[in-house]
Design a protein around this motif. Structure first.
Motif: not given
Length: 249
Positions: A7-8, A10-11, A14-15, A94, A240, A243-244, A249
């Protein structure tokens, strides 16, 4: 809490896709150009003859080092300044709670330069290890992982001092040290590996006599691009991960 590594990544990806135009502009101007300029124009540093060398050899080395610093030192300092400014501006876009636009982030970046420089100095043991003592790469990677959140915390949770940001990163990555170390290696070592590959090609093809300046310029450009991609990937993974771990998350 279990950290979702995929997920990290992917984030971060995505950015990179969403903001590619802004990232290309900022990283191109503030990271790629300085790195490329150093590779093109920086002369080789004098080689230290060893402590057992005689006084004449040491004097020649000292004189050559002084000349090198006088000739290239200002350019090296300017390049380092621009790279840190680029990291501040990209990260602030960000994490800064004020939601600055690009121009505002660039205007504010010099005001945060010195605490950011302190953070970069403390929180980059992996890069230092690769340059000086490669055998210490594993402990350096672990330390870098634990300090991976330092810059986002410094810029996203102001007012906070650089040292408090370091402590906060260490605490927030508790229990995730090995995973964070892997993320740090993925970006820092990956970018450096690409850069070194191009530089190795340059050595093989005869950098010393510069037999083909055009080819060498392309090789230096590839090395600078690798270093730039590694740097931007590191910034985005830091954001990323921040944020998590900040939201659970």
């Amino acid at each position: 809490m279990t950290l979702n590594v995929a997920g990290v990544l992917r984030d971060a990806w995505a950015m990179a896709k969403r903001d590619r135009d802004v990232l290309i502009a900022l990283a191109g101007l503030l990271i790629f150009v300085p790195q490329y300029g150093l590779l093109l124009f920086l002369g080789p540093q004098p080689e230290f003859p060893g402590f057992e060398a005689d006084a004449a050899a040491l004097k020649l080395y000292n004189d050559a080092s002084t000349l090198w610093m006088t000739t290239y030192g200002p350019g090296v300092l300017l390049a380092a300044f621009l790279v840190v400014i680029g990291q501040i501006a990209i990260t602030a876009l960000y994490v800064d709670r004020a939601r600055p636009d690009v121009m505002t982030a660039l205007r504010r970046a010099p005001l945060l330069f010195f605490p950011a420089l302190l953070v970069v100095t403390i929180a980059s043991p992996l890069g230092l290890s690769l340059q000086t003592v490669p055998l210490l790469i594993l402990p350096a990677a672990y330390l870098e992982g634990r300090l991976l959140l330092t810059m986002p915390i410094l810029l996203g949770e102001r007012p906070i001092s650089a040292l408090r940001a370091v402590v906060a990163s260490w605490r927030r990555t508790a229990g995730h040290g090995l995973v964070a170390a892997g993320l740090a290696c993925f970006t820092v070592v990956g970018g450096r590996a690409v850069a070194l590959l191009f530089l190795a090609l340059g050595e093989v093809w005869g950098r010393a006599p510069m037999q083909n300046p055009f080819v060498m310029a392309l090789i230096d450009g590839g090395a600078a691009l690798g270093a730039t991609l590694g740097a931007v990937a590191t910034f985005l993974v830091q954001v990323a991960l921040y944020r998590r771990l900040s939201t659970g998350t």
